[in-house]
Design a protein around this motif. Structure first.
Motif, PDB file in Angstrom:
ATOM      1  N   SER A 147       0.816  -1.220   0.000  1.00  0.00           N
ATOM      2  CA  SER A 147       0.000   0.000   0.000  1.00  0.00           C
ATOM      3  C   SER A 147       0.852   1.274   0.000  1.00  0.00           C
ATOM      4  O   SER A 147       0.325   2.378  -0.147  1.00  0.00           O
ATOM      5  CB  SER A 147      -0.929   0.018   1.229  1.00  0.00           C
ATOM      6  N   ARG A 205       2.857   4.235  -1.146  1.00  0.00           N
ATOM      7  CA  ARG A 205       2.940   5.038  -2.367  1.00  0.00           C
ATOM      8  C   ARG A 205       3.528   6.406  -2.012  1.00  0.00           C
ATOM      9  O   ARG A 205       3.064   7.062  -1.078  1.00  0.00           O
ATOM     10  CB  ARG A 205       1.554   5.243  -2.992  1.00  0.00           C
ATOM     11  N   SER A 231       3.206   9.015  -3.758  1.00  0.00           N
ATOM     12  CA  SER A 231       2.176  10.012  -4.053  1.00  0.00           C
ATOM     13  C   SER A 231       1.209  10.163  -2.884  1.00  0.00           C
ATOM     14  O   SER A 231       0.764  11.276  -2.575  1.00  0.00           O
ATOM     15  CB  SER A 231       1.398   9.611  -5.312  1.00  0.00           C
ATOM     16  N   GLU A 232       0.890   9.044  -2.214  1.00  0.00           N
ATOM     17  CA  GLU A 232      -0.008   9.105  -1.057  1.00  0.00           C
ATOM     18  C   GLU A 232       0.673   9.801   0.117  1.00  0.00           C
ATOM     19  O   GLU A 232       0.032  10.534   0.877  1.00  0.00           O
ATOM     20  CB  GLU A 232      -0.437   7.684  -0.650  1.00  0.00           C
ATOM     21  N   LYS A 266       0.541  13.528  -0.223  1.00  0.00           N
ATOM     22  CA  LYS A 266      -0.753  14.138   0.097  1.00  0.00           C
ATOM     23  C   LYS A 266      -0.889  14.428   1.582  1.00  0.00           C
ATOM     24  O   LYS A 266      -1.507  15.411   1.979  1.00  0.00           O
ATOM     25  CB  LYS A 266      -1.882  13.214  -0.351  1.00  0.00           C
ATOM     26  N   THR A 267      -0.331  13.549   2.416  1.00  0.00           N
ATOM     27  CA  THR A 267      -0.495  13.710   3.867  1.00  0.00           C
ATOM     28  C   THR A 267       0.571  14.602   4.491  1.00  0.00           C
ATOM     29  O   THR A 267       0.401  15.075   5.609  1.00  0.00           O
ATOM     30  CB  THR A 267      -0.489  12.333   4.563  1.00  0.00           C
TER      31      THR A 267
END
Length: 307
Positions: free
Chosen positions: A207, A209, A211-212, A215-216
């Motif tokens: 899971s 990433r 990119s993820e 975002k956070t």
């Protein structure tokens, strides 16, 4: 002679402070982002491993030579997965589900477990001081977990399990690579250990990433993440470097300020609250480690005075 000793003192105290503050900083990072323990650790291990190995490479050290010796690199892989990754993951997960101070104190049980392992391996009964240290450590864990009341356990079952795994992980982390470090040096083994551990966790965490993560992460949380990685790496370098100027006993004693720093920062910065018996438990665990660092001759004198 005095100047070199002062250098060693500055190095170990700075290193201990940096490691002491890293726990609360990691806790703060989890509180302000959606990062999981695995996400954070992938970035930390790979980044710290690359930094360490690049530093050695540019200092003209042959960091790839170990891979020409199958018996050694197999041991290195075992250390990376079970030692480096195992200890770090258990520690970070303990921070994630409880708090930084609890994780640091469980980590500090490592020397006590090493003492027990050495006694069993050598078939030698522990000395009186070692027994005192073991009793203090067990009392410390009891108060840390229960805050003095068995009916009202403070830590969750998951926190206790990962706390124990933290202690076991750091014990394995210390004992397993001894022969490798003697042959190849500490920095090479730890550098590869961090990099390999991070890569293994990356593949075990589908899971993950980038990119993820982007975002956070905000500018403050990204800055904190970078600072944690750099300070943790510098802390390790300073600790190892201080051994050139101080004895192992002195460095162990001075590094005992780590949980104290973590506790002060957690209370003042993160508004953490700890029960009186929990703080007593932490003190018992630190006392246990201090007793284990006393040289045998000094230990005999102390026990004679006590008796």
């Amino acid at each position: 002679m005095k100047s070199t000793r002062h250098i060693g003192l500055v190095m170990i105290i700075t290193g201990a402070v940096l490691w002491g503050v890293s726990g609360p900083m990691i806790q703060w990072l989890f509180q302000h982002t959606n990062l999981t323990s695995a996400d954070y650790l992938v970035v930390r291990l790979i980044a710290a491993g690359v930094i360490t190995l690049c530093f050695l490479f540019f200092r003209k050290q042959d960091i790839f030579k170990i891979w020409k010796h199958p018996r050694h690199w197999i041991q290195l892989v075992i250390f990376a997965v079970l030692g480096m990754l195992g200890a770090q993951y258990a520690f970070i997960e303990t921070v994630y589900i409880s708090n930084a101070v609890t994780a640091t104190l469980f980590q500090f049980l490592g020397p006590v477990l090493i003492m027990v392992y050495a006694a069993i391996l050598n078939k030698k009964f522990p000395s009186a001081v070692q027994f005192i240290a073991l009793f203090a450590a067990l009392a410390g864990v009891f108060y840390l977990i229960t805050n003095g009341s068995v009916q009202d356990i403070v830590l969750s079952k998951k926190a206790i399990i990962f706390g124990i795994l933290t202690a076991l992980g750091f014990t394995f982390y210390t004992l397993h690579p001894a022969s490798l470090i003697k042959t190849w040096g500490t920095s090479v083994i730890v550098g590869w250990g961090m990099l390999l551990g991070g890569v293994v966790l990356f593949f075990m965490n589908p899971s993950f990433r980038i990119s993820e993560m982007a975002k956070t992460l905000t500018l403050p949380t990204l800055s904190m993440l970078i600072f944690i990685i750099l300070s943790g790496t510098v802390s390790f370098v300073l600790y190892i470097g201080s051994l050139k100027y101080l004895t192992a006993t002195e460095t162990s004693l001075l590094s005992s300020i780590e949980p104290l720093i973590a506790a002060i920062l957690s209370i003042m910065w993160l508004d953490e609250s700890f029960g009186g018996y929990q703080l007593l438990g932490g003190a018992f665990i630190v006392i246990a480690v201090v007793f284990l660092t006393i040289p045998e001759k000094e230990a005999t004198i102390i026990t004679e005075k006590v008796s």
